[in-house]
Write an enzyme that holds these catalytic residues in place. Structure first.
Site, PDB file in Angstrom:
ATOM      1  N   GLY A  82      -0.582  -4.806  -3.263  1.00  0.00           N
ATOM      2  CA  GLY A  82      -1.968  -4.811  -3.459  1.00  0.00           C
ATOM      3  C   GLY A  82      -2.527  -4.376  -4.872  1.00  0.00           C
ATOM      4  O   GLY A  82      -3.479  -5.046  -5.485  1.00  0.00           O
ATOM      5  N   ASN A 162     -10.821   0.800   3.561  1.00  0.00           N
ATOM      6  CA  ASN A 162      -9.576   1.499   3.918  1.00  0.00           C
ATOM      7  C   ASN A 162      -9.570   2.692   4.383  1.00  0.00           C
ATOM      8  O   ASN A 162      -8.911   3.398   5.050  1.00  0.00           O
ATOM      9  CB  ASN A 162      -8.432   1.572   2.874  1.00  0.00           C
ATOM     10  CG  ASN A 162      -9.023   2.056   1.422  1.00  0.00           C
ATOM     11  OD1 ASN A 162      -9.817   1.261   1.037  1.00  0.00           O
ATOM     12  ND2 ASN A 162      -8.409   3.061   0.749  1.00  0.00           N
ATOM     13  N   GLY A 211       2.173  -6.592   1.826  1.00  0.00           N
ATOM     14  CA  GLY A 211       3.185  -6.703   2.822  1.00  0.00           C
ATOM     15  C   GLY A 211       2.994  -5.338   3.838  1.00  0.00           C
ATOM     16  O   GLY A 211       3.182  -5.382   4.960  1.00  0.00           O
ATOM     17  N   CYS A 336      -6.978  14.219  -2.275  1.00  0.00           N
ATOM     18  CA  CYS A 336      -6.744  15.579  -2.498  1.00  0.00           C
ATOM     19  C   CYS A 336      -5.239  15.953  -3.164  1.00  0.00           C
ATOM     20  O   CYS A 336      -4.944  17.403  -3.304  1.00  0.00           O
ATOM     21  CB  CYS A 336      -7.175  16.276  -1.344  1.00  0.00           C
ATOM     22  SG  CYS A 336      -8.947  16.737  -1.557  1.00  0.00           S
TER      23      CYS A 336
END
Ligand SMILES: *Cc1c(COP(=O)(O)O)cnc(C)c1O
Length: 406
Positions: A82, A162, A211, A336
């Site tokens: 991605g 996301n 994927g 973080c």
């Protein structure tokens, strides 16, 4: 053998709720990939007959990847994931159209693969508009319309977030892009294989997918690019992928991607209905049983596997560590790991103050998640959140000031 049994025991008691970070390769995907490591290992670009099997398998995978979003196989380019697809789409369009204009529109809640590519382009003299989102994390089509300028060459807005799971109005966004003659790229890494996507109806010119977010392997992704859009290469070298993406094809990975895409298409409706029911059960229990907790993201337009909370008066990091001690894998949704104490850019963009954004927890389900696992997780959360609050000076302070009741 002993070690192996031990591993299994470990696996049985682990509760994996971080499927937005990565997913487990499904057994069917793995089986389909295996022959391409040691049997059909030829370079698919070779001329001899031995390469035929590999070449054929890549063709099938390309068809499967294309079918899932209703496009032609020759509009699919295989990449290394991605991040590469996002980098490629944004750079290729911006650099390819720099004669026409140097303005890009994106949002404040994109993945860093898009945000950091935009920041790179800003250093090269491009101008970028980062659209605000509302308190649910939704991009406003009206704000987009106002932001388009004569020199805008690209709109890059994600299909689903996301972190907080909000599904964006990309069909409307695509309509606006096309009315104004601007190319539209969407980072669909969280949406591809999870929600129905149609490139024609949604007016999408370029799309990124990966994927490992749909039970396929890591390190392989796709960039869909509409046939009539010129795409300059990001990776230079050999003539693979019609001269647009150099490098020997990752045949097992590509085969795995194709199988994962096919399975995701077949199971999408049933899987997302089941996941959404469990997700809602999780959300309802947490909100009802743990006080001073909020749900982030849209309640309606939400990925079927995403639950994202903020627990007031505690640190998400401590929560993750204590969950991990009980074998529960979640995410704070903030970057973080670097030791930086900045809360997530997404949570700040939806308007949360720093102290609330710090107490965040993302739990993302899979088709394998069970109700028992959700119950164990909720019980653990109740206990851990209670324990952390008992130790929290912020909590004590709020109680002393009468802002909360014990
Ligand atoms: C995971 C993710 C990416 C990055 O994909 P990789 O294959 O891990 O490089 C990009 N965008 C979103 C929305 C993601 O969730």
């Amino acid at each position: 053998m002993k070690g192996k049994r031990g591993d299994n025991r470990e696996m049985n008691k682990r509760i994996y709720l971080d499927n937005a970070a990565t997913t487990r390769v499904s057994e069917e995907v793995l089986q389909e990939m295996l022959p391409y490591f040691r049997e059909c290992y030829a370079n698919p670009s070779a001329i001899y007959g031995f390469a035929g099997e590999a070449k054929k398998a890549v063709g099938i995978a390309r068809e499967r990847a294309a079918d899932l979003i209703g496009v032609k196989p020759n509009e699919i380019y295989f990449t290394a994931g991605g991040s590469e697809s996002d980098n490629w789409a944004v750079r290729a369009v911006a650099e390819g159209l720099s004669d026409k204009g140097r303005h890009i529109i994106t949002s404040k809640i994109e993945h860093h693969a898009v945000l950091h590519t935009c920041q790179y382009l800003e250093k090269q003299g491009y101008e970028v508009t980062y659209l605000d989102v509302d308190e649910e994390g939704k991009i406003s089509p009206e704000a987009l319309e106002k932001a388009v300028r004569p020199d805008t060459v690209l709109i890059s807005l994600m299909a689903a977030n996301n972190e907080i799971g909000t599904i964006e109005p990309i069909a409307r966004i695509g309509e606006i892009a096309h009315e104004r003659g601007v190319l539209f790229h969407t980072d669909a890494v969280q949406a591809y294989g999870h929600v129905p996507l149609n490139m024609e109806k949604m007016h999408i010119d370029l799309l990124s997918a990966s994927g490992h977010k749909l039970n396929g392997p890591k390190g392989v992704g796709i960039l869909y690019c509409r046939e009539n859009v010129r795409l300059r290469p990001l990776i230079h070298g050999g003539a693979q992928e019609r001269g647009r993406r150099a490098g020997t094809l990752n045949v097992p990975g590509i085969v795995g991607f194709g199988k994962a895409a096919a399975l995701a298409g077949e199971t999408m409706q049933e899987r997302s209905d089941r996941e959404a029911a469990l997700r809602d059960y999780l959300i309802d229990r947490v909100l009802a049983e743990i006080p001073y907790t909020r749900l982030n993201g849209s309640r309606q337009e939400r990925l079927s596997n995403n639950a994202h909370f903020c627990f007031r008066f505690i640190e998400g990091e401590s929560l993750l560590i204590l969950l991990d001690q009980r074998g529960i894998c979640g995410s704070s949704g903030s970057a973080c790991t670097s030791g930086a104490l900045d809360p997530s850019h997404v949570l700040l963009a939806i308007g949360l103050p720093h102290e609330i954004a710090h107490g965040s927890l993302r739990l993302t389900l899979s088709a394998e998640t069970t109700k028992e696992e959700i119950d164990v997780t909720v019980e653990a959360l109740k206990e851990i959140v209670g324990r952390l609050r008992d130790m929290s000076p912020l909590y004590e302070d709020a109680m002393r000031r009468g802002q909360i009741e014990k």
